[in-house]
Design a protein around this motif. Structure first.
Motif, PDB file in Angstrom:
ATOM      1  N   ASP A   1      44.047  55.378  13.963  1.00 20.88           N
ATOM      2  CA  ASP A   1      44.838  55.312  12.733  1.00 20.88           C
ATOM      3  C   ASP A   1      43.980  54.910  11.546  1.00 20.88           C
TER       4      ASP A   1
ATOM      5  N   ARG B   1      40.714  55.431  11.048  1.00 17.05           N
ATOM      6  CA  ARG B   1      39.862  56.540  10.614  1.00 17.05           C
ATOM      7  C   ARG B   1      40.675  57.593   9.866  1.00 17.05           C
ATOM      8  N   GLU B   2      41.878  57.896  10.381  1.00 17.74           N
ATOM      9  CA  GLU B   2      42.744  58.870   9.723  1.00 17.74           C
ATOM     10  C   GLU B   2      43.116  58.412   8.317  1.00 17.74           C
ATOM     11  N   GLU B   3      43.326  57.112   8.171  1.00 11.98           N
ATOM     12  CA  GLU B   3      43.666  56.581   6.852  1.00 11.98           C
ATOM     13  C   GLU B   3      42.493  56.731   5.882  1.00 11.98           C
TER      14      GLU B   3
ATOM     15  N   MET C   1      42.197  60.478  17.419  1.00 11.68           N
ATOM     16  CA  MET C   1      41.604  59.842  16.243  1.00 11.68           C
ATOM     17  C   MET C   1      42.357  58.553  15.933  1.00 11.68           C
TER      18      MET C   1
END
Length: 210
Positions: free
Chosen positions: A3, A5-7, A1
């Protein structure tokens, strides 16, 4: 995934909190109308919707011979003396058409394109939306014959008319190839210029019988 999108997901989780509330959705859907199937009110509503979609509606009494007279008169008015019919169409429906033949499944798309008109029955009709349902049965015919010819004459029996979509869906077999017809084929471009006959019959004649 990634960074990024994770944020984004972390921010969403943070905004919702650990114990986000579960929204209860209302499920009290309307499953039937106020007009009984086949009632005068349902028939009038269907005719009104179809005419609003620029279909021609002919209201006649019940009976195969009467239906045949209406079909013959409608085709004659359009200058049509020949038609192809679904295999389950009663012979009396075609008795006034000089050159009528029954589709046996072998007619090609190119040959159908040269056909002046097609005659079919229907399985049900929804008054509220002005929608006629065909199911590929012998009375309705295979889908190709109702999409290629320029004129479609469709017989709807009064007893098959319901008011709402849920009532109509309960009358059909969902495993069959359903075709939903709401008036003649039409589309509009970005300037709202209406063009008829793009992806189906340009002219729809509905014989509402009974």
């Amino acid at each position: 995934m990634s960074d990024a999108r994770e944020e984004v997901l972390a921010r969403v989780r943070g905004a919702l909190g650990d114990a986000s509330a579960v929204t209860s959705l209302p499920r009290g859907y309307r499953t039937r109308g106020e007009h009984a199937p086949g009632s005068t009110e349902a028939l009038e509503q269907l005719a009104d919707r179809l005419e609003d979609y620029r279909a021609r509606v002919l209201c006649v009494p019940a009976g195969d011979e009467v239906i045949g007279d209406a079909i013959a008169a409608a085709l004659s008015e359009l200058g049509i003396r020949e038609a192809i019919a679904a295999p389950g169409v009663p012979a009396d429906w075609l008795r006034g058409v000089p050159r009528a033949r029954t589709d046996d499944g072998s007619t090609t798309a190119r040959e159908l394109d040269r056909a002046s008109a097609v005659v079919t029955g229907s399985v049900t009709a929804v008054a509220e939306t002005g929608t006629i349902v065909l199911d590929g049965s012998p009375l309705c015919g295979r889908r190709a014959i109702t999409l290629v010819p320029d004129v479609h004459v469709c017989v709807v029996l009064a007893s098959d008319v319901v008011q709402t979509v849920p009532e109509g869906l309960r009358r059909v077999d969902p495993t069959r190839p359903l075709t939903l017809v709401s008036g003649p084929s039409a589309t509009s471009d970005i300037e709202l210029s209406r063009v008829e006959g793009v992806h189906g019959p340009r002219t729809l004649v509905v014989v509402l019988a009974g």
